[in-house]
Structure formats: C-alpha cells, structure tokens
Design a protein around this motif. Structure first.
Motif, PDB file in Angstrom:
ATOM      1  N   ASP A 150      34.524  39.349  43.621  1.00  0.00           N
ATOM      2  CA  ASP A 150      34.264  40.629  42.967  1.00  0.00           C
ATOM      3  C   ASP A 150      34.677  41.801  43.860  1.00  0.00           C
ATOM      4  O   ASP A 150      35.259  42.786  43.384  1.00  0.00           O
ATOM      5  CB  ASP A 150      32.782  40.746  42.612  1.00  0.00           C
ATOM      6  CG  ASP A 150      32.375  39.856  41.449  1.00  0.00           C
ATOM      7  OD1 ASP A 150      33.281  39.305  40.781  1.00  0.00           O
ATOM      8  OD2 ASP A 150      31.156  39.703  41.203  1.00  0.00           O
ATOM      9  N   ASN A 151      34.371  41.704  45.149  1.00  0.00           N
ATOM     10  CA  ASN A 151      34.727  42.786  46.071  1.00  0.00           C
ATOM     11  C   ASN A 151      36.234  42.971  46.179  1.00  0.00           C
ATOM     12  O   ASN A 151      36.734  44.104  46.224  1.00  0.00           O
ATOM     13  CB  ASN A 151      34.132  42.518  47.455  1.00  0.00           C
ATOM     14  CG  ASN A 151      32.631  42.722  47.497  1.00  0.00           C
ATOM     15  OD1 ASN A 151      32.045  43.336  46.600  1.00  0.00           O
ATOM     16  ND2 ASN A 151      31.984  42.203  48.531  1.00  0.00           N
ATOM     17  N   ALA A 156      41.031  46.027  44.373  1.00  0.00           N
ATOM     18  CA  ALA A 156      42.386  45.955  43.812  1.00  0.00           C
ATOM     19  C   ALA A 156      42.512  46.840  42.576  1.00  0.00           C
ATOM     20  O   ALA A 156      43.500  47.591  42.435  1.00  0.00           O
ATOM     21  CB  ALA A 156      42.732  44.506  43.468  1.00  0.00           C
ATOM     22  N   TYR A 157      41.551  46.791  41.680  1.00  0.00           N
ATOM     23  CA  TYR A 157      41.611  47.635  40.475  1.00  0.00           C
ATOM     24  C   TYR A 157      41.503  49.120  40.842  1.00  0.00           C
ATOM     25  O   TYR A 157      42.181  49.972  40.250  1.00  0.00           O
ATOM     26  CB  TYR A 157      40.515  47.239  39.490  1.00  0.00           C
ATOM     27  CG  TYR A 157      40.834  45.984  38.711  1.00  0.00           C
ATOM     28  CD1 TYR A 157      41.840  45.973  37.742  1.00  0.00           C
ATOM     29  CD2 TYR A 157      40.130  44.797  38.932  1.00  0.00           C
ATOM     30  CE1 TYR A 157      42.131  44.824  37.018  1.00  0.00           C
ATOM     31  CE2 TYR A 157      40.412  43.642  38.219  1.00  0.00           C
ATOM     32  CZ  TYR A 157      41.426  43.658  37.262  1.00  0.00           C
ATOM     33  OH  TYR A 157      41.723  42.515  36.559  1.00  0.00           O
ATOM     34  N   PHE A 158      40.640  49.433  41.823  1.00  0.00           N
ATOM     35  CA  PHE A 158      40.541  50.820  42.294  1.00  0.00           C
ATOM     36  C   PHE A 158      41.879  51.285  42.855  1.00  0.00           C
ATOM     37  O   PHE A 158      42.364  52.372  42.525  1.00  0.00           O
ATOM     38  CB  PHE A 158      39.451  50.923  43.365  1.00  0.00           C
ATOM     39  CG  PHE A 158      39.480  52.207  44.150  1.00  0.00           C
ATOM     40  CD1 PHE A 158      38.916  53.371  43.637  1.00  0.00           C
ATOM     41  CD2 PHE A 158      40.063  52.265  45.416  1.00  0.00           C
ATOM     42  CE1 PHE A 158      38.940  54.561  44.361  1.00  0.00           C
ATOM     43  CE2 PHE A 158      40.101  53.444  46.144  1.00  0.00           C
ATOM     44  CZ  PHE A 158      39.539  54.588  45.610  1.00  0.00           C
ATOM     45  N   ILE A 207      36.601  48.671  35.407  1.00  0.00           N
ATOM     46  CA  ILE A 207      36.423  47.336  36.004  1.00  0.00           C
ATOM     47  C   ILE A 207      36.000  47.477  37.457  1.00  0.00           C
ATOM     48  O   ILE A 207      35.090  46.786  37.930  1.00  0.00           O
ATOM     49  CB  ILE A 207      37.719  46.517  35.888  1.00  0.00           C
ATOM     50  CG1 ILE A 207      38.072  46.280  34.423  1.00  0.00           C
ATOM     51  CG2 ILE A 207      37.570  45.174  36.617  1.00  0.00           C
ATOM     52  CD1 ILE A 207      39.441  45.629  34.210  1.00  0.00           C
ATOM     53  N   ALA A 208      36.653  48.380  38.191  1.00  0.00           N
ATOM     54  CA  ALA A 208      36.321  48.584  39.602  1.00  0.00           C
ATOM     55  C   ALA A 208      34.882  49.050  39.764  1.00  0.00           C
ATOM     56  O   ALA A 208      34.158  48.581  40.657  1.00  0.00           O
ATOM     57  CB  ALA A 208      37.278  49.597  40.219  1.00  0.00           C
ATOM     58  N   ILE A 209      34.453  49.985  38.916  1.00  0.00           N
ATOM     59  CA  ILE A 209      33.077  50.488  38.988  1.00  0.00           C
ATOM     60  C   ILE A 209      32.083  49.352  38.777  1.00  0.00           C
ATOM     61  O   ILE A 209      31.038  49.276  39.435  1.00  0.00           O
ATOM     62  CB  ILE A 209      32.868  51.608  37.960  1.00  0.00           C
ATOM     63  CG1 ILE A 209      33.664  52.847  38.368  1.00  0.00           C
ATOM     64  CG2 ILE A 209      31.386  51.959  37.801  1.00  0.00           C
ATOM     65  CD1 ILE A 209      33.776  53.904  37.280  1.00  0.00           C
ATOM     66  N   ASP A 210      32.413  48.454  37.889  1.00  0.00           N
ATOM     67  CA  ASP A 210      31.528  47.322  37.601  1.00  0.00           C
ATOM     68  C   ASP A 210      31.474  46.329  38.760  1.00  0.00           C
ATOM     69  O   ASP A 210      30.423  45.740  39.028  1.00  0.00           O
ATOM     70  CB  ASP A 210      32.002  46.619  36.326  1.00  0.00           C
ATOM     71  CG  ASP A 210      31.075  45.482  35.918  1.00  0.00           C
ATOM     72  OD1 ASP A 210      29.859  45.735  35.745  1.00  0.00           O
ATOM     73  OD2 ASP A 210      31.562  44.338  35.798  1.00  0.00           O
ATOM     74  N   LEU A 211      32.587  46.162  39.481  1.00  0.00           N
ATOM     75  CA  LEU A 211      32.686  45.111  40.499  1.00  0.00           C
ATOM     76  C   LEU A 211      32.345  45.570  41.911  1.00  0.00           C
ATOM     77  O   LEU A 211      31.854  44.765  42.713  1.00  0.00           O
ATOM     78  CB  LEU A 211      34.098  44.514  40.493  1.00  0.00           C
ATOM     79  CG  LEU A 211      34.525  43.753  39.240  1.00  0.00           C
ATOM     80  CD1 LEU A 211      35.990  43.326  39.357  1.00  0.00           C
ATOM     81  CD2 LEU A 211      33.641  42.518  39.029  1.00  0.00           C
ATOM     82  N   LEU A 212      32.634  46.805  42.248  1.00  0.00           N
ATOM     83  CA  LEU A 212      32.449  47.248  43.625  1.00  0.00           C
ATOM     84  C   LEU A 212      30.971  47.380  43.972  1.00  0.00           C
ATOM     85  O   LEU A 212      30.136  47.693  43.112  1.00  0.00           O
ATOM     86  CB  LEU A 212      33.150  48.589  43.842  1.00  0.00           C
ATOM     87  CG  LEU A 212      34.673  48.534  43.952  1.00  0.00           C
ATOM     88  CD1 LEU A 212      35.255  49.949  43.910  1.00  0.00           C
ATOM     89  CD2 LEU A 212      35.112  47.820  45.229  1.00  0.00           C
ATOM     90  N   ALA A 228      33.314  55.728  45.017  1.00  0.00           N
ATOM     91  CA  ALA A 228      34.711  56.163  45.142  1.00  0.00           C
ATOM     92  C   ALA A 228      35.453  55.968  43.832  1.00  0.00           C
ATOM     93  O   ALA A 228      36.251  56.827  43.420  1.00  0.00           O
ATOM     94  CB  ALA A 228      35.403  55.405  46.267  1.00  0.00           C
ATOM     95  N   ALA A 229      35.204  54.848  43.160  1.00  0.00           N
ATOM     96  CA  ALA A 229      35.848  54.606  41.867  1.00  0.00           C
ATOM     97  C   ALA A 229      35.357  55.604  40.829  1.00  0.00           C
ATOM     98  O   ALA A 229      36.129  56.089  39.987  1.00  0.00           O
ATOM     99  CB  ALA A 229      35.580  53.173  41.414  1.00  0.00           C
ATOM    100  N   MET A 230      34.075  55.949  40.877  1.00  0.00           N
ATOM    101  CA  MET A 230      33.538  56.935  39.945  1.00  0.00           C
ATOM    102  C   MET A 230      34.118  58.320  40.235  1.00  0.00           C
ATOM    103  O   MET A 230      34.393  59.092  39.309  1.00  0.00           O
ATOM    104  CB  MET A 230      32.011  56.955  40.036  1.00  0.00           C
ATOM    105  CG  MET A 230      31.355  55.631  39.671  1.00  0.00           C
ATOM    106  SD  MET A 230      29.551  55.632  39.862  1.00  0.00           S
ATOM    107  CE  MET A 230      29.082  56.492  38.355  1.00  0.00           C
TER     108      MET A 230
END
Length: 640
Positions: A150-151, A156-158, A207-212, A228-230
C-alpha cells in the motif's frame, strides 16, 4: 544492461539502471534485471525512490543547478541582477514571448543554461515511466506485507499525479499514460484535453489518499504522507476551477476546490497536524520612523515565522505547518559542504557568493513590493497614514521578513567585499553622492559584470540569513539551512478562501467546515500580527477576490506560486503584471518635511530594460518541436 533514449515517444527506460534515492542513498541496479528488482521489497522500494530524482518542482534544483528562469522573474516578483552569460538572455526570451525557442533548448538534466521547466518536461516523462513500471510489477514483489504494498502504491499514484500536474499546468493536456509504451506500440498518439488529464490526476490522487499513511515512521520522514496527496488535490482542483481552465465559470468546479481544501483542513485538525506557526508577536516590532527594529536584519519577534524558511544550523527540522518538503540539501564541492539550493543562490549577489558560484541576485520589483499592506491592514493606496516618501515604515510584518531595503544592517564577512559597510546600500545617490554599493553601475567594466549586483532597489530577504557567505572552494559561513517547501498549510487556507469566495461568497463556508472565506484569510494574517481583513474589502465577492489574490502574493511570495497564479486567473496580460518598476532612492541633502529621511523615493520604469509582452497564446506553453516532428498526430499547443 538495456538502454533506450528518453523522449515522450519512447519513455522506455531499462529496468537496470543507476539512480540516487531521494534520501541521498545511492542504489545501483547494474546487472539486475526486472525479476531481480521486483523479487525483493527493499529493491522495489529503492527502485521507486529513483522516481523522486526526476521530480523538479518550482523550488527544486535540477541536478544541483538553480533555475535559470525562475517563476519569481516570470511572475513579476523580481528581476535578475546577473548580467553576463545567458541568464538575462533567457529572461529576455521569455519577455519577448519566445517560448518555443526556450522549449527547444537542450532538455538534458544538468544543462546549466536551460530553464528548469524545460528540463522538467523531459524528466517528468522519465519519472512517469518509473512509476508505471512499479505499478505494473508491484504485485510480483515477494516478502511484502500489505502495508508495504500500500505504501509503495500510494507513493506511485501520488508521484504520477504530481508529474502530470507539473507539465499539464504549463502545456495543457498531454497523454496520460497508465501503462508504459513498448517497442511494438504504435506511436500515432493524439494529445488529450486538460480536462481528461485532470480526471486521471484526481483518480490517482484519490487512490493515493486512500493508501498513504497519515504519518511515516522516523526512518521514512520526508516521504509524502496522506496530507501531501490531499494538498496536491487542493492545488490541482483550484487550478482547474480558475478562469484559465474553467472558461464557463462552472460553480461546481469551485465547490470541488473548496471541498478538497476543506477535507485537508478537517484532516489536519482531526490528526493534530500542520498547525500554523504562531508569530503573532510580530505586531510588536518597532518599525516606525527610526524604529528600533526598522533596520534589524532579523527582528526577534519575527523569528518563528522566519524559521519556516531559513534557520541557523545545517540540520533541518520540518516546520509544523509544512506538509511536504525536500528534506535534504545538495552536497556539492570537494569539501562536501551542504548548500541550500536553489532559493539562496537565486536571491543572493556576489558579496555573499564569492568565486562566481552562480548567484543571480534577483531583486524584488518595486511595483510588487507595493502589494505589502501597512500594519493597519490597508493597501498603501487606501491608508492615509502611508507616506510614499517613507515607504519602509509600518508595513505588514512579513515585509520585514521578505524584503531587504536600504539601511538594513547586513553582515558581509567575506574577504574584500564590494559592500563592506555593514548595511544594505541601495541608494541611486547616497549621502556621499555616490551609487549604492549593492547596485549595478552603468559604467561597470565588461570583465566585472560577473560581480552580480542589484538593479531594482530592493533585495529579497526571505531566503538569505544574515551573515551567510560562500567563498571559492566552498568555504565560508554556511552554518544555516533553507527549506525547499513544496506544500505548507497557509496555501491550503488560501486555496479554501478563494474557492469558497467564488462558490459561496466572503461569508460562506464549505459543507462540513464552519470556517468562512474571510476567517480563513484572517488566520493567515493574525498569525503574523496583522489585523483581520478590513471591512472595505469584504463587502462583495469581487472586492474580496482582489484581497485574496493580494494575500497570496504576500504570504507565498518568492516561493514559485505567482507565475501560475496570474496565468490561472487570466491576468498575466494586464499592464500591472507586465511592467517593471525599480525603486530610485536619492539623497536630497538632509531631512525635511517633504523628505523625512533625507532621501526621495520614486518608482521608475527603466528605459534600458525589456518590458514583457504577453498575448493569449502565452497562457499555455508549447511542447518541444521535436515531439511534433517525430509524431505529427501529437499536435503542438494551440497558437504555437
């Protein structure tokens, strides 16, 4: 080891290459193939870290080189003092709207005379390739926990969204690659719309917000966390809601931007993160006529705010309001001296960087400095107490953090300084009837132009701590740090205020957050000792819009925001954003009622400097001609 040429068309990198991880560890992938890399979680993590080396933000130094055409010059905040080599020519190319020639410069990383935004175009595609390779292979990694996976996916998505934001915000829609091309793919690709790329960026960020993770463990401090993604989502949605993209002024776009900012504010409050630095005692600094703090280099009451940007000691401590920043300084020189790049080199001059180690000495433009309010919370044109013949007194406390003006005590301890007076000397005619020692002389010999000095009559203080200097051989007083900040919380509050004002008005708020647009701006002002926004500016959406824009100019000055702000607002073509005004300060023989300091002050448009031009096509940048020549279906940006 496989090798391919990096271009948009063949963003095909070998899975066996050397890269430097963003935490300054070197990881060699020589002699490893794809199966080796993705057989071990540690190797996979190091492989993804290679993508960070391609991330060139507005505060990044490409291969250790400061940006040769930074946003602070393009956005009308400042003007470069460097007169030899190609620095002024790069600025003149921009001023003449010769963007295509700039984009056709050598895009190789480390090309010292190539602007970062050119290098960024090429490097972003490389980073996207690394990210896509990771996402295609992450499920093959052995010995990885679900948290590990997940990390990696979250980062990667971010990163993919961030790379695309950096290039689409300038060039418009491109091609959003979620899978890498291979040699057998047809190359007849067409450019997508910005709106299409936007949807893909937001999908990746969700996706990044959900996983990070909310925060990282200490050994991973500096990696982008959920916030950071937010923050990137807030920045992107605000860009998309603005007139440059949102031509019909669709209110839903503003609601989306307000919601994205509100989500981050609520998240930060719920988790005790990213609180604003409190420097409210700054309203106590004595900066009236002959005030005790008026000529202090770093007034003590301002230090909590100042230390967000620069501080003593080489060890960085991430300020509490910072969401994401570059955690390490560049290691350069034979002595392995840590140098804070690029902001310091962009804003210092020869006396502070000896040995011609690429200073630029960007000076603040007088017409930009006029945006700083008085301490009463009024624009200078609206405050009857403001005297243009005493322009340095009783200004917004941030003025004294950001702007270096004549008379400020400034320590230059390097050998044989041009200015050894111990204070900034920026008068066109000083008490001795001479040109200030910090200013360029029109009679400077050609072989001395490398001694970079100031043109504008104001210097930038934000990134230069008092007493810092560097001499040839990377010696000098270097025991300080500068923070290359990518996201900090004041931007988010200002994003919120702007979007809420457009969607709901000055006294409105986003659903789920009991904070009005006016209150959000007041928070930014109050924490540096400024009063609430005056009521004369909050009566309508239109008047408050102007004050929000001014507040962004002040709070985020010289951080790489202004150029993209005036583009997205579609005001870059206006006269106020094209003109150059320098401050001319002349000794008048003594103190008088007209001249309380003995000097006269006048904003002057210099006749020997090229004024900027800007037409509608300049709002979006061209892509390199080589891209279109190789694949004609990948069309050039409209107007180019």
């Amino acid at each position: 080891m496989k090798t391919f040429k990096y271009t948009f068309l063949l963003i095909l990198i070998s899975l066996s290459f050397s890269c430097e991880d963003y935490l300054d560890k070197e990881q060699s992938f020589e002699a490893l193939d794809q199966d080796d890399i993705f057989s071990d979680i540690r190797l996979a993590r190091d492989f993804l870290d290679g993508a960070y080396t391609y991330l060139i933000t507005e505060v990044s130094a490409a291969a250790g080189n400061p940006d040769i055409l930074p946003a602070m010059t393009m956005g009308g905040e400042g003007y470069p003092g460097r007169m030899n080599n190609n620095v002024p020519e790069r600025y003149n190319s921009y001023a003449q709207s010769d963007y295509l020639s700039l984009m056709n410069l050598d895009g190789g990383s480390g090309q010292g005379q190539t602007p970062n935004f050119v290098i960024r175009y090429y490097e972003s595609w490389k980073g996207i390739r690394v990210v896509n390779t990771m996402l295609e292979n992450i499920d093959l990694v052995e010995g990885a926990s679900q948290e590990d996976v997940d990390n990696l996916k979250g980062q990667a998505y971010f990163l993919r969204a961030f790379f695309y934001h950096l290039i689409t915000k300038r060039h418009g829609g491109l091609v959003y690659l979620k899978e890498n091309l291979n040699l057998n793919d047809p190359l007849e690709r067409e450019r997508e719309t910005y709106e299409s790329n936007l949807a893909d960026m937001l999908e990746d960020l969700d996706i990044a917000i959900d996983l990070l993770p909310v925060t990282w463990s200490s050994e991973n401090v500096g990696r982008p966390a959920k916030g950071a993604a937010m923050a990137l989502k807030s920045r992107i949605t605000l860009f998309a809601a603005s007139p440059l993209v949102n031509k019909s002024n669709d209110q839903q776009a503003w609601v989306d931007a307000a919601t994205a900012a509100a989500d981050l504010i609520n998240f930060a409050n719920a988790n005790g993160l990213y609180s604003l630095v409190n420097s409210s005692n700054a309203n106590s600094i004595d900066v009236g006529h002959n005030g005790a703090d008026l000529f202090e280099p770093e007034p003590s009451a301002l230090l909590p705010y100042r230390n967000i940007f620069v501080g003593q000691g080489k060890s960085k401590v991430i300020p509490q309001e910072v969401i994401f920043m570059e955690v390490n300084q560049d290691v350069v020189g034979t002595g392995k001296t840590l140098l804070p790049l690029p902001q310091t080199y962009l804003t210092v001059g020869f006396d502070i960087v000896k040995g011609n180690n690429n200073p630029m000495n960007i000076g603040a433009l007088a017409n930009f400095v006029d945006k700083f309010e008085t301490k009463n919370g009024l624009a200078i044109k609206d405050d009857p107490t403001y005297n243009p013949q005493e322009p340095f007194i009783n200004r917004d406390p941030r003025f004294y953090n950001n702007i270096l003006y004549d008379g400020v005590q400034w320590t230059v301890t390097s050998s044989s300084p041009v200015n050894g007076t111990g204070y900034a000397d920026l008068a066109v005619v000083n008490e001795d009837g001479e040109l200030g020692l910090d200013l360029h002389s029109p009679t400077t010999a050609a072989n001395r132009l490398w001694q970079v000095k100031n043109h504008t009559g104001y210097r930038i203080r934000k990134w230069i701590p008092n007493g810092h200097y560097l001499t040839a051989g990377f010696q000098g007083q270097l025991d300080y740090h500068a923070n290359n900040i990518i996201f900090r919380m004041p931007e988010v509050y200002l994003n919120y205020a702007e979007a809420v004002n457009e969607a709901y008005g000055p006294s409105g708020s986003a659903p789920g957050l009991a904070l009005t647009a006016v209150q959000a701006v007041d928070m930014i002002r109050n924490r540096v000792g400024m009063p609430n926004v005056d009521g004369i500016y909050t009566g309508s959406k239109e008047t408050f819009r102007d004050r929000i824009r001014n507040e962004r100019a002040i709070e985020l000055c010289f951080e790489g925001f202004r150029y993209d702000d005036i583009r997205r607002w579609k005001i870059a073509h206006l006269e106020e954003n094209l003109k150059l005004e320098f401050l001319e300060m002349r000794w008048q023989g003594g103190v008088s009622d007209i001249y309380p300091t003995g000097f006269s002050y006048e904003n002057v448009e210099p006749v020997d400097f090229r004024k900027k031009t800007f037409s509608d096509k300049n709002y979006w940048w061209p892509i390199p001609s080589s891209e279109v020549e190789a694949v004609p279906t990948f069309e050039q940006t409209e107007g180019w």
